[in-house]
Design an enzyme around this catalytic site. Structure first.
Site, short mmCIF file in Angstrom:
data_model
loop_
_atom_site.label_atom_id
_atom_site.label_comp_id
_atom_site.label_asym_id
_atom_site.label_seq_id
_atom_site.Cartn_x
_atom_site.Cartn_y
_atom_site.Cartn_z
N ARG A 1 12.27 -2.06 9.96
CA ARG A 1 11.27 -0.94 11.78
C ARG A 1 11.31 -2.52 12.59
O ARG A 1 10.98 -3.72 12.79
CB ARG A 1 9.68 -1.40 10.66
N ARG B 1 0.85 -8.93 13.61
CA ARG B 1 0.20 -8.14 12.40
C ARG B 1 -0.70 -8.73 12.08
O ARG B 1 -1.62 -7.62 11.44
CB ARG B 1 1.31 -7.31 12.33
N ARG C 1 11.58 -5.60 4.63
CA ARG C 1 11.90 -4.21 3.86
C ARG C 1 12.69 -3.11 4.78
O ARG C 1 12.91 -3.43 6.11
CB ARG C 1 10.08 -3.77 4.57
N LYS D 1 1.10 -1.31 0.45
CA LYS D 1 0.44 0.31 0.18
C LYS D 1 0.60 1.09 0.14
O LYS D 1 0.52 2.07 -0.58
CB LYS D 1 -0.72 0.72 0.90
N ARG E 1 -7.79 0.24 9.99
CA ARG E 1 -8.79 -0.93 9.71
C ARG E 1 -9.81 -1.91 11.24
O ARG E 1 -9.45 -2.62 11.36
CB ARG E 1 -7.32 -1.17 10.90
P1 ADP Z 1 2.25 -1.74 3.07
O1 ADP Z 1 2.22 -0.12 2.87
O2 ADP Z 1 1.28 -2.38 2.80
O3 ADP Z 1 2.17 -2.29 4.76
P2 ADP Z 1 4.92 -1.57 2.50
O4 ADP Z 1 4.42 -0.63 0.44
O5 ADP Z 1 5.58 -0.96 2.47
O6 ADP Z 1 3.90 -2.06 2.18
O7 ADP Z 1 5.74 -2.84 0.97
C1 ADP Z 1 6.03 -4.40 1.73
C2 ADP Z 1 7.46 -4.19 1.17
O8 ADP Z 1 6.92 -4.95 0.48
C3 ADP Z 1 8.18 -3.03 1.13
O9 ADP Z 1 9.69 -3.72 1.27
C4 ADP Z 1 8.31 -3.20 -0.72
O10 ADP Z 1 9.67 -3.14 -0.84
C5 ADP Z 1 7.55 -4.28 -0.43
N1 ADP Z 1 7.14 -4.75 -1.98
C6 ADP Z 1 6.13 -3.33 -1.87
N2 ADP Z 1 5.47 -4.09 -2.92
C7 ADP Z 1 5.95 -4.67 -3.80
C8 ADP Z 1 5.91 -5.74 -5.13
N3 ADP Z 1 4.68 -5.59 -5.63
N4 ADP Z 1 6.48 -6.93 -4.87
C9 ADP Z 1 7.39 -7.27 -4.50
N5 ADP Z 1 7.51 -6.67 -3.08
C10 ADP Z 1 7.09 -5.46 -3.02
P1 AMP Z 2 1.22 -0.24 9.48
O1 AMP Z 2 2.45 1.27 9.38
O2 AMP Z 2 0.45 0.68 8.73
O3 AMP Z 2 2.36 -1.54 9.59
O4 AMP Z 2 1.36 0.67 11.18
C1 AMP Z 2 2.58 0.02 12.03
C2 AMP Z 2 1.86 0.38 13.41
O5 AMP Z 2 0.78 1.15 14.31
C3 AMP Z 2 0.15 -1.21 13.78
O6 AMP Z 2 0.75 -2.76 14.07
C4 AMP Z 2 -0.89 -0.69 14.60
O7 AMP Z 2 -0.29 -0.54 16.14
C5 AMP Z 2 -0.55 0.69 13.95
N1 AMP Z 2 -1.48 1.62 13.38
C6 AMP Z 2 -1.20 2.03 12.02
N2 AMP Z 2 -2.38 2.28 12.23
C7 AMP Z 2 -3.72 2.26 12.66
C8 AMP Z 2 -4.72 1.78 12.67
N3 AMP Z 2 -5.94 2.49 11.41
N4 AMP Z 2 -5.78 1.85 13.10
C9 AMP Z 2 -4.74 1.47 14.48
N5 AMP Z 2 -4.00 0.80 14.18
C10 AMP Z 2 -2.75 1.30 13.57
#
Ligand code: ADP
Ligand code: AMP
Length: 216
Positions: free
Chosen positions: A158, A169, A125, A14, A86
Site C-alpha cells: 500500500r 497514521r 505488509r 484486525k 476511529r
Molecule cells: P490491520 O487490519 O489491523 O491494519 P493487518 O491484518 O493488515 O492489520 O496486519 C498488518 C500486517 O501484520 C500484515 O502484514 C499481516 O500479515 C501481519 N500480521 C497480522 N497479524 C499478525 C500476527 N499475529 N503476527 C505477525 N504478523 C501479523
Molecule cells: P486502514 O485500511 O484501516 O488502515 O485505513 C486506511 C486509511 O483510510 C486511513 O489512514 C484513513 O485515511 C482512512 N480511513 C479508514 N477508515 C477510516 C475511518 N473509520 N475514519 C476515518 N478515516 C478512515
C-alpha cells in the site's frame, strides 16, 4: 448475532483476524479502509474526497465515513467492524445506527500491541487489492513472493505503508482513536487481547473472548 468492533492501531492484525472469522463463522467484515480504497480506485465522488486524507495518513471526515457505513449495513449477518469507528463521534454514530436498526450495541475487542511492532508489521505488509487479503513478508509470507496463495493474483504494498505515512497514521491513532478504549470500557463493552502473539494464537484468544470457541 452480535456486531463486533475490532479496535486497534494500523497493523494490529484486525483485517487478518476479520478474514479468518468471516470465513469460519459467516460474519460480514466491514473494513472502512478497504471500502475507501475501492471508492478511490473507481474514482467515485467519495473516493475523490477521501484520497488526499488517505495519502497523508489522516482520517477521512466523520460525516463521509458514517454515511458510507450506513449504506453498507444490511440486516443479515453479524458484522465485524474493521478500522471503524476511529473517533468518538464515529462510535456514537455507530451506537445510534445499530440501535435504530434494532441490533443492540456492538461489543469491542481491543488489539493491544506496541508501536514498534505496528511499524514492523506495516512495513512488511503485502495486500491483494482485489480481496483485501493481507500477508507479511516475514511473519505470514505467501508461498510465492508477490502472489496470493488463494487467487494467484499479484500482491502490492500500500502506498500509505511507507515510513513517513506510517508515523503519521500511528500519531493519528494515538490522538484520535485511543480514546475509544475508554469509551467502550465505560459502557463495559471492551475485551482486550494480546495482539503481539502469532496469528493462530490471536485467533484462539479472540474466539474465546467472543464465546465462539465451543466445538472448534
Ligand atoms: P490491520 O487490519 O489491523 O491494519 P493487518 O491484518 O493488515 O492489520 O496486519 C498488518 C500486517 O501484520 C500484515 O502484514 C499481516 O500479515 C501481519 N500480521 C497480522 N497479524 C499478525 C500476527 N499475529 N503476527 C505477525 N504478523 C501479523
Ligand atoms: P486502514 O485500511 O484501516 O488502515 O485505513 C486506511 C486509511 O483510510 C486511513 O489512514 C484513513 O485515511 C482512512 N480511513 C479508514 N477508515 C477510516 C475511518 N473509520 N475514519 C476515518 N478515516 C478512515
Amino acid at each position: 448475532m452480535r456486531d463486533i468492533v475490532l479496535l486497534g492501531g494500523p497493523g494490529a492484525g484486525k483485517g487478518t483476524q476479520a478474514q479468518i472469522l468471516q470465513k469460519q463463522f459467516g460474519f460480514r467484515q466491514i473494513s472502512t479502509g478497504d471500502l475507501l480504497r475501492e471508492h478511490r480506485n473507481h474514482g467515485t465522488e467519495l473516493g475523490k474526497a477521501a484520497e488526499g486524507f488517505m495519502k497523508r495518513g489522516e482520517l477521512v471526515p466523520d460525516e463521509l465515513i458514517i454515511k458510507m457505513v450506513e449504506g453498507e449495513l444490511r440486516d443479515d449477518a453479524g458484522v465485524l467492524f474493521d478500522g471503524f469507528p476511529r473517533t468518538v463521534a464515529q462510535a456514537e454514530a455507530l451506537d445510534a445506527l445499530l440501535e435504530s436498526r434494532g441490533r443492540g450495541m456492538a461489543g469491542a475487542v481491543y488489539f493491544q500491541i506496541d508501536r514498534a511492532s505496528l511499524e514492523e508489521r506495516l512495513l512488511g505488509r503485502w495486500t491483494n487489492p482485489r480481496t483485501g487479503r493481507v500477508y507479511h513478508e516475514t511473519f505470514n509470507p505467501p508461498k510465492v513472493a508477490g502472489i496470493d496463495d488463494e487467487d494467484g493474483g499479484p500482491l502490492v504494498q500500500r502506498d500509505d505503508d511507507k515510513p513517513e505515512t506510517i508515523k503519521k497514521r500511528l500519531d493519528v491513532f494515538e490522538a484520535q482513536t485511543m480514546p475509544l478504549v475508554a469509551y467502550y470500557q465505560h459502557s463495559e463493552r471492551l475485551a482486550a487481547i494480546d495482539a503481539t502473539r502469532p496469528v493462530d494464537e490471536v485467533t484462539h484468544v479472540l474466539l474465546h473472548v467472543l464465546g465462539l470457541d465451543h466445538g472448534h
